[in-house]
Design a protein around this motif. Structure first.
Motif, PDB file in Angstrom:
ATOM      1  N   ALA A   1      46.474  10.484  -3.638  1.00 23.67           N
ATOM      2  CA  ALA A   1      45.810   9.253  -4.068  1.00 23.67           C
ATOM      3  C   ALA A   1      46.760   8.303  -4.786  1.00 23.67           C
ATOM      4  O   ALA A   1      46.325   7.302  -5.328  1.00 23.67           O
ATOM      5  CB  ALA A   1      44.645   9.595  -4.976  1.00 23.67           C
ATOM      6  N   VAL A   2      48.070   8.620  -4.788  1.00 25.65           N
ATOM      7  CA  VAL A   2      49.040   7.737  -5.446  1.00 25.65           C
ATOM      8  C   VAL A   2      49.493   6.660  -4.458  1.00 25.65           C
ATOM      9  O   VAL A   2      49.848   6.967  -3.319  1.00 25.65           O
ATOM     10  CB  VAL A   2      50.262   8.529  -5.975  1.00 25.65           C
TER      11      VAL A   2
ATOM     12  N   ALA B   1      50.252   3.986  -9.179  1.00 22.80           N
ATOM     13  CA  ALA B   1      49.224   4.699  -9.945  1.00 22.80           C
ATOM     14  C   ALA B   1      48.440   5.607  -9.021  1.00 22.80           C
ATOM     15  O   ALA B   1      48.465   5.463  -7.794  1.00 22.80           O
ATOM     16  CB  ALA B   1      48.281   3.716 -10.619  1.00 22.80           C
ATOM     17  N   GLU B   2      47.763   6.542  -9.635  1.00 25.46           N
ATOM     18  CA  GLU B   2      46.812   7.372  -8.896  1.00 25.46           C
ATOM     19  C   GLU B   2      45.470   6.655  -8.959  1.00 25.46           C
ATOM     20  O   GLU B   2      45.048   6.216 -10.032  1.00 25.46           O
ATOM     21  CB  GLU B   2      46.711   8.744  -9.563  1.00 25.46           C
ATOM     22  N   LEU B   3      44.836   6.497  -7.817  1.00 27.53           N
ATOM     23  CA  LEU B   3      43.578   5.755  -7.763  1.00 27.53           C
ATOM     24  C   LEU B   3      42.410   6.720  -7.605  1.00 27.53           C
ATOM     25  O   LEU B   3      42.451   7.629  -6.781  1.00 27.53           O
ATOM     26  CB  LEU B   3      43.586   4.772  -6.591  1.00 27.53           C
TER      27      LEU B   3
ATOM     28  N   GLU C   1      38.099   6.657  -7.316  1.00 34.92           N
ATOM     29  CA  GLU C   1      36.867   5.872  -7.257  1.00 34.92           C
ATOM     30  C   GLU C   1      35.825   6.500  -8.168  1.00 34.92           C
ATOM     31  O   GLU C   1      35.654   7.708  -8.169  1.00 34.92           O
ATOM     32  CB  GLU C   1      36.332   5.853  -5.831  1.00 34.92           C
TER      33      GLU C   1
ATOM     34  N   GLY D   1      31.861   4.303  -6.212  1.00 32.83           N
ATOM     35  CA  GLY D   1      32.747   3.361  -5.526  1.00 32.83           C
ATOM     36  C   GLY D   1      32.767   1.975  -6.135  1.00 32.83           C
ATOM     37  O   GLY D   1      33.474   1.101  -5.652  1.00 32.83           O
ATOM     38  N   ARG D   2      31.977   1.781  -7.224  1.00 35.43           N
ATOM     39  CA  ARG D   2      31.957   0.440  -7.820  1.00 35.43           C
ATOM     40  C   ARG D   2      33.150   0.207  -8.742  1.00 35.43           C
ATOM     41  O   ARG D   2      33.532  -0.917  -9.001  1.00 35.43           O
ATOM     42  CB  ARG D   2      30.645   0.226  -8.590  1.00 35.43           C
ATOM     43  N   THR D   3      33.735   1.309  -9.218  1.00 35.59           N
ATOM     44  CA  THR D   3      34.873   1.193 -10.134  1.00 35.59           C
ATOM     45  C   THR D   3      36.086   1.900  -9.533  1.00 35.59           C
ATOM     46  O   THR D   3      35.963   2.999  -9.002  1.00 35.59           O
ATOM     47  CB  THR D   3      34.541   1.840 -11.499  1.00 35.59           C
ATOM     48  N   LEU D   4      37.200   1.238  -9.590  1.00 36.37           N
ATOM     49  CA  LEU D   4      38.458   1.843  -9.144  1.00 36.37           C
ATOM     50  C   LEU D   4      39.302   2.101 -10.384  1.00 36.37           C
ATOM     51  O   LEU D   4      39.705   1.165 -11.074  1.00 36.37           O
ATOM     52  CB  LEU D   4      39.184   0.888  -8.194  1.00 36.37           C
TER      53      LEU D   4
ATOM     54  N   ILE E   1      45.100   5.827 -12.782  1.00 34.25           N
ATOM     55  CA  ILE E   1      45.578   6.844 -13.725  1.00 34.25           C
ATOM     56  C   ILE E   1      47.101   6.847 -13.701  1.00 34.25           C
ATOM     57  O   ILE E   1      47.709   6.921 -12.636  1.00 34.25           O
ATOM     58  CB  ILE E   1      45.033   8.235 -13.348  1.00 34.25           C
TER      59      ILE E   1
END
Lengths: 86, 188
Positions: free
Chosen positions: A19-20, A36-38, A40, A44-47, A50
């Motif tokens: 997920a990076v 960054a590491e993403l 959800e 799925g409304r917020t991404l 990290i």
């Protein structure tokens, strides 16, 4: 100074199945590279990003600034901003 | 990456894969910080172009906040100077872990001027094993761990021999130095 949508370009590089990602953000005053590491969240409304790293490629230190970056990110879900260049 | 996440990113801009270097061989590198201000994204990109998963590259770079060095397996190293140059520009330094090249045990022992038995005793080895390693036909090849040990002996024979020794003196006396050199005098 806010930019219009057409003035900002995103180029996303995904290197593996993880997920990076690396996102290169081009603006009229220069470009930034973010990694960054993403994750959800909130269905799925917020991404969430990290361990965000930001390289200024053609912007000087604080050329865009944290506030500008936050504005461009369009949210406040970051767990913290790792600052490599002080 | 999850398809829903990819779809979200594609709404921002084009999603592309890393362009790998054309060819290269697997290698192990040791990564260190070269200066305080670094470009972590550029460094991770340089590693990713050599086939290192971006997650691993990121973790290795982040581990340097707490550790002096990080070891990474690089699947496709085309040129160590090229990688070092890119990492140096990003504020990092890299070295390559020495490949496990073969060691001619007979030549090594000869260069040290030791008999087979002396060599075995000096480095805590079994003399029959050393004999097998030296046999041109029908002998045994040192396994990877033994090969690494022999490489270390070839590189620093005296240092490796010292590591095999036990000093019976108290720790404070032992740390003073084997030669018991006098301390430099302070005239101040």
């Amino acid at each position: 100074m806010p930019f219009t949508t057409s003035e900002v370009e995103f180029e996303i590089t995904e290197a593996d199945s993880g997920a990076v990602v690396i996102v290169r953000i081009s603006t009229p005053i220069g470009s930034l590279a973010c990694m960054a590491e993403l994750v959800e969240e909130d269905q799925g409304r917020t991404l969430r990003t990290i361990g965000l790293h930001v390289d200024d490629e053609t912007l000087g230190p604080n050329g865009l600034g944290v506030a500008g970056l936050r504005d461009r990110a369009g949210g406040d879900g970051k767990d913290g901003l790792r600052c490599d260049r002080r | 990456m999850r398809s829903s996440l990819r779809e979200r990113l594609e709404r921002l801009g084009p999603v592309q894969g890393v362009v790998l270097v054309e060819s290269g061989s697997p290698a192990t590198i040791v990564l260190r910080r070269g200066r305080r201000d670094v470009r972590s994204v550029a460094a991770a990109g340089a590693l990713a172009r050599r086939g290192v998963p971006l997650t691993k590259a990121k973790r290795a770079i982040e581990s340097l906040d707490a550790h002096a060095s990080a070891v990474l397996s690089v699947p496709r190293l085309e040129s160590l100077p090229a990688l070092c140059g890119e990492l140096e520009a990003a504020g990092f330094a890299a070295t390559q872990v020495r490949p496990a090249d073969p060691v001619d045990v007979r030549d090594l022992r000869g260069a040290l001027g030791l008999t087979r038995e002396q060599f075995a005793l000096r480095y805590g080895l079994d003399v029959d094993t050393v004999r097998h390693w030296e046999r041109a036909r029908g002998g045994r090849t040192p396994d990877l761990a033994a090969l690494r040990f022999l490489q270390a002996i070839a590189r620093d024979p005296e240092g490796m021999a010292r590591l095999m020794e036990v000093d019976a003196r108290p720790a404070s006396a032992a740390s003073f130095g084997a030669s018991d050199r006098p301390r430099p005098r302070s005239d101040g």
